[in-house]
Scaffold this motif. Structure first.
Motif, PDB file in Angstrom:
ATOM      1  N   ALA A  18       0.830  -1.210   0.000  1.00 30.90           N
ATOM      2  CA  ALA A  18       0.000   0.000   0.000  1.00 30.90           C
ATOM      3  C   ALA A  18       0.865   1.262   0.000  1.00 30.90           C
ATOM      4  N   ALA A  19       1.912   1.277   0.818  1.00 30.98           N
ATOM      5  CA  ALA A  19       2.797   2.447   0.862  1.00 30.98           C
ATOM      6  C   ALA A  19       3.522   2.636  -0.468  1.00 30.98           C
ATOM      7  N   SER A  20       3.921   1.538  -1.102  1.00 26.86           N
ATOM      8  CA  SER A  20       4.608   1.627  -2.392  1.00 26.86           C
ATOM      9  C   SER A  20       3.675   2.139  -3.481  1.00 26.86           C
ATOM     10  N   LEU A  21       2.450   1.647  -3.473  1.00 26.22           N
ATOM     11  CA  LEU A  21       1.473   2.120  -4.448  1.00 26.22           C
ATOM     12  C   LEU A  21       1.179   3.608  -4.253  1.00 26.22           C
ATOM     13  N   LEU A  22       1.018   4.022  -3.015  1.00 21.22           N
ATOM     14  CA  LEU A  22       0.789   5.436  -2.727  1.00 21.22           C
ATOM     15  C   LEU A  22       1.976   6.287  -3.170  1.00 21.22           C
ATOM     16  N   PHE A  23       3.191   5.777  -2.968  1.00 15.80           N
ATOM     17  CA  PHE A  23       4.393   6.495  -3.407  1.00 15.80           C
ATOM     18  C   PHE A  23       4.395   6.679  -4.919  1.00 15.80           C
ATOM     19  N   VAL A  24       4.096   5.619  -5.647  1.00 17.44           N
ATOM     20  CA  VAL A  24       4.095   5.700  -7.112  1.00 17.44           C
ATOM     21  C   VAL A  24       3.048   6.697  -7.588  1.00 17.44           C
ATOM     22  N   LEU A  25       1.857   6.639  -7.021  1.00 18.32           N
ATOM     23  CA  LEU A  25       0.802   7.567  -7.431  1.00 18.32           C
ATOM     24  C   LEU A  25       1.171   9.013  -7.107  1.00 18.32           C
ATOM     25  N   THR A  26       1.757   9.230  -5.944  1.00 18.71           N
ATOM     26  CA  THR A  26       2.165  10.587  -5.564  1.00 18.71           C
ATOM     27  C   THR A  26       3.281  11.095  -6.467  1.00 18.71           C
ATOM     28  N   ALA A  27       4.247  10.228  -6.775  1.00 15.93           N
ATOM     29  CA  ALA A  27       5.363  10.636  -7.642  1.00 15.93           C
ATOM     30  C   ALA A  27       4.858  11.001  -9.039  1.00 15.93           C
ATOM     31  N   ILE A  28       3.944  10.207  -9.557  1.00 14.67           N
ATOM     32  CA  ILE A  28       3.389  10.514 -10.879  1.00 14.67           C
ATOM     33  C   ILE A  28       2.622  11.829 -10.842  1.00 14.67           C
ATOM     34  N   ALA A  29       1.804  12.017  -9.816  1.00 13.18           N
ATOM     35  CA  ALA A  29       1.042  13.264  -9.697  1.00 13.18           C
ATOM     36  C   ALA A  29       1.979  14.458  -9.540  1.00 13.18           C
ATOM     37  N   TYR A  30       3.026  14.295  -8.743  1.00 16.15           N
ATOM     38  CA  TYR A  30       3.989  15.383  -8.494  1.00 16.15           C
ATOM     39  C   TYR A  30       4.700  15.784  -9.786  1.00 16.15           C
ATOM     40  N   ALA A  31       4.916  14.825 -10.665  1.00 17.49           N
ATOM     41  CA  ALA A  31       5.610  15.117 -11.915  1.00 17.49           C
ATOM     42  C   ALA A  31       4.671  15.566 -13.027  1.00 17.49           C
ATOM     43  N   VAL A  32       3.474  14.997 -13.109  1.00 21.57           N
ATOM     44  CA  VAL A  32       2.607  15.208 -14.270  1.00 21.57           C
ATOM     45  C   VAL A  32       1.651  16.388 -14.107  1.00 21.57           C
ATOM     46  N   VAL A  62       7.437  16.528   0.644  1.00 22.85           N
ATOM     47  CA  VAL A  62       7.309  16.004   2.008  1.00 22.85           C
ATOM     48  C   VAL A  62       6.503  14.706   1.988  1.00 22.85           C
ATOM     49  N   TRP A  63       5.447  14.673   1.182  1.00 28.42           N
ATOM     50  CA  TRP A  63       4.644  13.447   1.054  1.00 28.42           C
ATOM     51  C   TRP A  63       5.525  12.309   0.562  1.00 28.42           C
ATOM     52  N   LEU A  64       6.336  12.593  -0.459  1.00 27.06           N
ATOM     53  CA  LEU A  64       7.196  11.550  -1.020  1.00 27.06           C
ATOM     54  C   LEU A  64       8.209  11.050   0.012  1.00 27.06           C
ATOM     55  N   LEU A  65       8.796  11.956   0.771  1.00 22.63           N
ATOM     56  CA  LEU A  65       9.745  11.525   1.809  1.00 22.63           C
ATOM     57  C   LEU A  65       9.064  10.686   2.882  1.00 22.63           C
ATOM     58  N   ALA A  66       7.869  11.081   3.272  1.00 25.59           N
ATOM     59  CA  ALA A  66       7.131  10.308   4.280  1.00 25.59           C
ATOM     60  C   ALA A  66       6.780   8.922   3.743  1.00 25.59           C
ATOM     61  N   GLU A  67       6.425   8.847   2.478  1.00 29.16           N
ATOM     62  CA  GLU A  67       6.092   7.549   1.891  1.00 29.16           C
ATOM     63  C   GLU A  67       7.319   6.663   1.755  1.00 29.16           C
ATOM     64  N   VAL A  68       8.459   7.243   1.431  1.00 31.19           N
ATOM     65  CA  VAL A  68       9.704   6.461   1.391  1.00 31.19           C
ATOM     66  C   VAL A  68      10.040   5.954   2.794  1.00 31.19           C
ATOM     67  N   ALA A  69       9.859   6.790   3.792  1.00 32.04           N
ATOM     68  CA  ALA A  69      10.118   6.358   5.174  1.00 32.04           C
ATOM     69  C   ALA A  69       9.173   5.219   5.562  1.00 32.04           C
ATOM     70  N   ALA A  70       7.913   5.322   5.182  1.00 37.86           N
ATOM     71  CA  ALA A  70       6.953   4.256   5.483  1.00 37.86           C
ATOM     72  C   ALA A  70       7.345   2.968   4.761  1.00 37.86           C
ATOM     73  N   MET A  71       7.778   3.080   3.511  1.00 35.87           N
ATOM     74  CA  MET A  71       8.211   1.895   2.774  1.00 35.87           C
ATOM     75  C   MET A  71       9.412   1.250   3.457  1.00 35.87           C
ATOM     76  N   PHE A  72      10.331   2.058   3.940  1.00 33.21           N
ATOM     77  CA  PHE A  72      11.504   1.526   4.636  1.00 33.21           C
ATOM     78  C   PHE A  72      11.095   0.803   5.919  1.00 33.21           C
ATOM     79  N   VAL A  73      10.244   1.447   6.702  1.00 36.94           N
ATOM     80  CA  VAL A  73       9.805   0.852   7.975  1.00 36.94           C
ATOM     81  C   VAL A  73       9.053  -0.450   7.736  1.00 36.94           C
ATOM     82  N   PHE A  74       8.110  -0.449   6.790  1.00 36.11           N
ATOM     83  CA  PHE A  74       7.338  -1.659   6.526  1.00 36.11           C
ATOM     84  C   PHE A  74       8.201  -2.750   5.908  1.00 36.11           C
TER      85      PHE A  74
END
Length: 98
Positions: A18-32, A62-74
């Motif tokens: 879930a965290a990885s999927l959220l990261f991908v969606l946020t990264a795409i939105a942040y870029a596009v 900040v969202w992307l960094l938080a999602e990377v941190a969540a991915m690392f923790v999980f």
């Protein structure tokens, strides 16, 4: 016959997914999204104001960094749980049955 027991699923895998999927969606939105806004502006049809776009532009990193941190923790938690289960299983196998 050997009896195989099914190991319970690791809940951290689902959280990592879930965290990885959220990261991908946020990264795409942040870029596009900024590109789409610029294209609309250049075409003479500016997009209406959006709190989501403003927040994404201001705090998306900040969202992307938080999602990377969540991915690392999980990820670490899922590996740790797998390791703990394997060690427990190995200890159960070497215990005397007496």
């Amino acid at each position: 016959m050997s009896e195989t027991t099914k190991e319970p699923r690791n809940p951290f895998y689902w959280l990592l997914l879930a965290a990885s999927l959220l990261f991908v969606l946020t990264a795409i939105a942040y870029a596009v999204i900024p590109l789409l806004v610029d294209q609309a502006r250049m075409a003479g049809q500016p997009m209406p104001p959006s709190a989501f776009r403003d927040d994404l532009r201001d705090n998306g990193w900040v969202w992307l960094l938080a999602e990377v941190a969540a991915m690392f923790v999980f990820g670490v938690a899922s590996m740790g749980l797998d390791r703990w289960r394997r060690l427990r299983e190995e200890l159960d196998q070497i215990k005397p049955n007496g």
